[in-house]
Structures are given as C-alpha cells and as structure tokens.
Scaffold this motif. Structure first.
Motif, mmCIF file in Angstrom:
data_model
loop_
_atom_site.group_PDB
_atom_site.id
_atom_site.type_symbol
_atom_site.label_atom_id
_atom_site.label_comp_id
_atom_site.label_asym_id
_atom_site.label_seq_id
_atom_site.Cartn_x
_atom_site.Cartn_y
_atom_site.Cartn_z
ATOM 1 N N ARG A 228 12.184 28.788 -5.925
ATOM 2 C CA ARG A 228 11.398 28.180 -4.856
ATOM 3 C C ARG A 228 11.385 29.105 -3.656
ATOM 4 O O ARG A 228 12.287 29.930 -3.463
ATOM 5 C CB ARG A 228 11.945 26.809 -4.463
ATOM 6 N N GLN A 229 10.329 28.939 -2.853
ATOM 7 C CA GLN A 229 10.198 29.728 -1.624
ATOM 8 C C GLN A 229 9.746 28.802 -0.520
ATOM 9 O O GLN A 229 8.622 28.283 -0.545
ATOM 10 C CB GLN A 229 9.211 30.878 -1.813
ATOM 11 N N ALA A 230 10.645 28.579 0.424
ATOM 12 C CA ALA A 230 10.336 27.736 1.575
ATOM 13 C C ALA A 230 9.570 28.559 2.609
ATOM 14 O O ALA A 230 9.650 29.790 2.611
ATOM 15 C CB ALA A 230 11.626 27.195 2.173
ATOM 16 N N PRO A 231 8.841 27.894 3.497
ATOM 17 C CA PRO A 231 8.076 28.619 4.518
ATOM 18 C C PRO A 231 8.974 29.551 5.332
ATOM 19 O O PRO A 231 10.017 29.132 5.840
ATOM 20 C CB PRO A 231 7.514 27.497 5.384
ATOM 21 N N GLY A 232 8.593 30.811 5.414
ATOM 22 C CA GLY A 232 9.333 31.775 6.208
ATOM 23 C C GLY A 232 10.621 32.276 5.590
ATOM 24 O O GLY A 232 11.396 32.983 6.242
ATOM 25 N N LYS A 233 10.869 31.916 4.326
ATOM 26 C CA LYS A 233 12.113 32.330 3.675
ATOM 27 C C LYS A 233 11.816 33.079 2.382
ATOM 28 O O LYS A 233 10.694 33.087 1.887
ATOM 29 C CB LYS A 233 12.980 31.095 3.369
ATOM 30 N N GLY A 234 12.863 33.705 1.866
ATOM 31 C CA GLY A 234 12.716 34.429 0.612
ATOM 32 C C GLY A 234 12.748 33.505 -0.578
ATOM 33 O O GLY A 234 13.052 32.308 -0.463
ATOM 34 N N ARG A 235 12.427 34.040 -1.724
ATOM 35 C CA ARG A 235 12.410 33.258 -2.955
ATOM 36 C C ARG A 235 13.839 33.135 -3.484
ATOM 37 O O ARG A 235 14.564 34.122 -3.538
ATOM 38 C CB ARG A 235 11.497 33.927 -3.987
ATOM 39 N N GLU A 236 14.233 31.928 -3.866
ATOM 40 C CA GLU A 236 15.574 31.708 -4.394
ATOM 41 C C GLU A 236 15.503 30.987 -5.729
ATOM 42 O O GLU A 236 14.614 30.165 -5.966
ATOM 43 C CB GLU A 236 16.426 30.879 -3.422
ATOM 44 N N LYS A 237 16.475 31.292 -6.580
ATOM 45 C CA LYS A 237 16.539 30.620 -7.871
ATOM 46 C C LYS A 237 17.172 29.244 -7.692
ATOM 47 O O LYS A 237 18.183 29.106 -6.999
ATOM 48 C CB LYS A 237 17.341 31.438 -8.878
ATOM 49 N N VAL A 238 16.574 28.253 -8.330
ATOM 50 C CA VAL A 238 17.046 26.884 -8.217
ATOM 51 C C VAL A 238 17.816 26.472 -9.458
ATOM 52 O O VAL A 238 18.904 25.898 -9.380
ATOM 53 C CB VAL A 238 15.859 25.918 -8.000
ATOM 54 N N SER A 239 17.240 26.799 -10.607
ATOM 55 C CA SER A 239 17.846 26.351 -11.850
ATOM 56 C C SER A 239 17.320 27.200 -12.991
ATOM 57 O O SER A 239 16.225 27.746 -12.906
ATOM 58 C CB SER A 239 17.499 24.880 -12.112
ATOM 59 N N CYS A 240 18.134 27.297 -14.059
ATOM 60 C CA CYS A 240 17.647 28.007 -15.235
ATOM 61 C C CYS A 240 18.326 27.462 -16.484
ATOM 62 O O CYS A 240 19.374 26.806 -16.407
ATOM 63 C CB CYS A 240 17.882 29.508 -15.124
ATOM 64 N N PHE A 241 17.702 27.732 -17.607
ATOM 65 C CA PHE A 241 18.224 27.306 -18.895
ATOM 66 C C PHE A 241 18.388 28.531 -19.771
ATOM 67 O O PHE A 241 17.445 29.302 -19.959
ATOM 68 C CB PHE A 241 17.275 26.316 -19.574
ATOM 69 N N ILE A 242 19.608 28.715 -20.267
ATOM 70 C CA ILE A 242 19.905 29.868 -21.102
ATOM 71 C C ILE A 242 19.877 29.410 -22.549
ATOM 72 O O ILE A 242 20.789 28.723 -23.015
ATOM 73 C CB ILE A 242 21.274 30.460 -20.734
ATOM 74 N N ASN A 243 18.829 29.812 -23.252
ATOM 75 C CA ASN A 243 18.645 29.351 -24.622
ATOM 76 C C ASN A 243 19.769 29.781 -25.547
ATOM 77 O O ASN A 243 20.136 29.061 -26.465
ATOM 78 C CB ASN A 243 17.317 29.873 -25.165
ATOM 79 N N LYS A 244 20.324 30.986 -25.314
ATOM 80 C CA LYS A 244 21.304 31.538 -26.246
ATOM 81 C C LYS A 244 22.523 30.644 -26.395
ATOM 82 O O LYS A 244 23.085 30.533 -27.476
ATOM 83 C CB LYS A 244 21.725 32.932 -25.781
ATOM 84 N N GLN B 104 22.035 26.093 -15.573
ATOM 85 C CA GLN B 104 22.662 26.442 -14.304
ATOM 86 C C GLN B 104 21.850 25.846 -13.168
ATOM 87 O O GLN B 104 20.617 25.824 -13.212
ATOM 88 C CB GLN B 104 22.725 27.968 -14.144
ATOM 89 N N LEU B 105 22.545 25.368 -12.173
ATOM 90 C CA LEU B 105 21.909 24.806 -10.977
ATOM 91 C C LEU B 105 22.573 25.407 -9.748
ATOM 92 O O LEU B 105 23.797 25.575 -9.720
ATOM 93 C CB LEU B 105 22.080 23.283 -10.930
ATOM 94 N N GLU B 106 21.764 25.724 -8.749
ATOM 95 C CA GLU B 106 22.335 26.209 -7.505
ATOM 96 C C GLU B 106 23.066 25.069 -6.795
ATOM 97 O O GLU B 106 22.718 23.890 -6.960
ATOM 98 C CB GLU B 106 21.243 26.774 -6.615
ATOM 99 N N ASP B 107 24.064 25.429 -6.004
ATOM 100 C CA ASP B 107 24.896 24.411 -5.361
ATOM 101 C C ASP B 107 24.073 23.449 -4.510
ATOM 102 O O ASP B 107 24.394 22.264 -4.427
ATOM 103 C CB ASP B 107 25.965 25.082 -4.488
ATOM 104 N N SER B 108 23.023 23.955 -3.878
ATOM 105 C CA SER B 108 22.243 23.123 -2.959
ATOM 106 C C SER B 108 21.509 21.990 -3.661
ATOM 107 O O SER B 108 21.077 21.035 -3.007
ATOM 108 C CB SER B 108 21.237 23.982 -2.193
ATOM 109 N N VAL B 109 21.366 22.068 -4.988
ATOM 110 C CA VAL B 109 20.618 21.040 -5.705
ATOM 111 C C VAL B 109 21.463 20.313 -6.747
ATOM 112 O O VAL B 109 20.973 19.380 -7.395
ATOM 113 C CB VAL B 109 19.353 21.614 -6.381
ATOM 114 N N LYS B 110 22.707 20.733 -6.903
ATOM 115 C CA LYS B 110 23.570 20.075 -7.902
ATOM 116 C C LYS B 110 23.717 18.594 -7.574
ATOM 117 O O LYS B 110 23.894 18.228 -6.414
ATOM 118 C CB LYS B 110 24.943 20.749 -7.928
ATOM 119 N N GLY B 111 23.659 17.778 -8.616
ATOM 120 C CA GLY B 111 23.776 16.339 -8.422
ATOM 121 C C GLY B 111 22.458 15.664 -8.083
ATOM 122 O O GLY B 111 22.358 14.434 -8.090
#
Length: 117
Positions: free
Chosen positions: A38-54, A59-66
């Motif tokens: 995600r990229q908020a106005p005026g900020k850089g792009r950050e990873k929020v979550s991903c799924f590792i198929n292997k 994985q979830l970033e701390d700011s969105v966990k829960g």
C-alpha cells in the motif's frame, strides 16, 4: 500477458471492513509470492501482507496484525485481503504484486481504500 487485477476499492468509516481481491493471470501463481502493498498519500510504498506458496505461510506487517487477513484460492488464481477494524491511517492505494526471488516482478494496478474518521 501477465496481469494482476485488484478489486474492492471503497470508502468506509473507521472501524469498518473491506475485502480486496486480486485476480492473477499469465503466471503460475504457485511459483510466486503474492503480496499486498500500500501507498498512503505522501508516503512510500510498504508491504502489508504476503503468502509464501512454498511453505504455506502468511506474513502480516505489525501495523495490520489482528485486523487484516490474507487468503487465497490457487485454483481460482485469486488472493484476498480481508481488512477489519479499519483506521484512517489505513487510507492508501493498495497494490497486489508477484514476487520471485524476493523481488517484485509484477505489479497490479492500485485500488483505493479510504477510511474516514
């Protein structure tokens, strides 16, 4: 032609929920790590979550966990980001992406999430 098409843009009040979808085509989804950024106005792009198929881990970033949940349906080549208890600071353009060898190889178009206070 590789495409990652994100859906689910919306305006929601703080505390509300939205679900984003990303339909993947042109690649073998199992070979990639599919992620939400995600990229908020005026900020850089950050990873929020991903799924590792292997190894089947999410994985979830701390700011969105829960609050956020990543899920996917490989047969449908679709991944989802369920976002609950949304906060105004979650307002951003949300992108899905395909990573290979830890680098983003493919970006989808952004879908706008706006959370009002």
């Amino acid at each position: 032609d590789v495409q990652l098409q994100a859906f689910g843009a919306g305006l929601v009040q703080a505390g509300g929920s939205l679900r984003l979808s990303c339909v993947v085509s042109g690649i073998t989804i199992e070979d990639y790590v599919i992620a939400w950024f995600r990229q908020a106005p005026g900020k850089g792009r950050e990873k929020v979550s991903c799924f590792i198929n292997k190894d089947g881990t999410t994985q979830l970033e701390d700011s969105v966990k829960g609050r956020f949940t990543f899920s996917g349906d490989n047969a449908m080549k679709t991944v989802f980001l369920q976002m609950n208890s949304l906060k105004p600071e979650d307002t951003a353009l949300y992108y899905c992406a395909g990573l290979y060898d830890r680098y983003v190889r493919y970006w989808g178009q952004g879908t706008l999430v706006t959370v009002s206070s």
